[in-house]
Design an enzyme around this catalytic site. Structure first.
Site, short mmCIF file in Angstrom:
data_model
loop_
_atom_site.label_atom_id
_atom_site.label_comp_id
_atom_site.label_asym_id
_atom_site.label_seq_id
_atom_site.Cartn_x
_atom_site.Cartn_y
_atom_site.Cartn_z
N HIS A 111 0.84 -1.41 -0.15
CA HIS A 111 -0.12 0.11 0.29
C HIS A 111 0.85 1.37 -0.02
CE1 HIS A 111 0.75 0.80 4.16
NE2 HIS A 111 0.87 -0.51 4.41
N ASP A 112 0.40 2.34 -0.92
CA ASP A 112 0.84 3.53 -0.76
C ASP A 112 2.40 3.59 -1.24
OD1 ASP A 112 -1.10 4.96 0.62
OD2 ASP A 112 -0.62 3.81 2.13
N GLY B 150 5.05 -1.13 3.18
CA GLY B 150 4.39 0.24 2.76
C GLY B 150 5.12 1.44 2.49
#
Length: 285
Positions: free
Chosen positions: A130-131, A148
């Site tokens: 994520h991200d 992340g």
């Protein structure tokens, strides 16, 4: 790219694929058997999903993206703080995603978006968390995993089974060796090796292959030697060495880029060099 619910032009959707009617499909899209495409997905022209691909969430695949079997793109992040927020995932044009790759969407606590650039190659079993932000022309080799918020600059190379700690930054044109555990930032054009990654020089092969002028490479070599001398004994502090390099080589575009990267805020700090014969050999190019 068409509006949601529009399927213009001729598309090739296998009868055993499940494509939500609210999904947006460009022209020439090919979707193989047992694929699943969610309602908020947008597929650009000539996207191809091979068999058993799953795309979900607010996910955009730009034109010409190709995704191979058993990959998932845009599914929820592996973050216990995630509470179902409508975060995003974006994959740039002509990027190729090979078998068993997982690309998770962003989090509300992060930027809200996971982003892959254009013309990338993600080889089998890689994981983009994520991200994360991956630049253009990046190659991520088999079994690479990342936490992340990782940022990877354009044209970087991440070799097989490397592991990137969350919030790590990999500079443009850098190369991360196979099986590396990268816990700290890697400077642009840097080369790191080892179970706990250590800086061993610059990516001389990549610089030459990309057509960088020999005179600029020589200036980069001299600047690197001043930034990271072969022995730290009796040397000035890194900040002082950086200022010396700026005065002597700050006019060289790629050297200036390295210095800017080193001065930017970092959650992880900079990967340290390894001293000794291996380092000296690599510095020589």
């Amino acid at each position: 790219m068409p509006e949601p619910g529009q399927h213009p032009g001729k598309t090739g959707i296998h009868p055993m694929a499940l494509v939500d009617p609210r999904a947006s499909l460009g022209r020439g899209v090919q979707i193989g058997p047992w694929c699943v495409v969610g309602p908020d997905v947008r597929l650009g022209d000539n996207v191809r999903l091979h068999a058993s691909v799953m795309i979900d969430g607010q996910t955009v695949l730009e034109e010409g993206v190709e995704v191979y079997p058993f990959s998932t793109v845009g599914y929820p992040p592996q973050d216990l703080k995630y509470a179902g927020e409508p975060t995003r995932c974006h994959v740039g044009a002509r990027t190729v995603v090979r078998e068993n790759v997982t690309i998770h969407r962003g989090t509300a606590q992060g930027t809200g978006e996971t982003r892959i650039g254009r013309d990338c190659l993600l080889m089998a079993n890689a994981h983009v968390a994520h991200d994360c932000v991956v630049g253009d022309g990046v190659i991520i080799v088999n079994n690479v995993v990342m936490g992340g918020h990782v940022m990877i600059g354009d044209h970087a190379r991440i070799m097989g089974s490397a592991a990137l700690h969350q919030f790590v930054r990999i500079g443009r044109g850098a190369v991360v060796g196979g099986l590396c555990g990268v816990e700290m930032d890697v400077i642009p054009y840097g080369s790191v090796l080892g179970n706990r990654a250590r800086l061993v020089g610059l990516n001389w092969i990549g610089l030459k292959r990309s057509g960088v002028d020999a005179s600029e490479i020589q200036q980069m070599r001299l600047a690197f030697r001043e930034l990271y001398p072969r022995s730290s004994k009796g040397e000035a502090l890194l900040g002082e060495r950086m200022e010396q390099v700026r005065q002597r080589y700050g006019h060289v575009g790629r050297v200036a880029e390295m210095l800017r990267f080193m001065e930017e805020p970092s959650r992880r700090g900079l990967t340290r060099p390894v001293l000794g014969a291996a380092f000296e050999k690599d510095v020589e190019g």
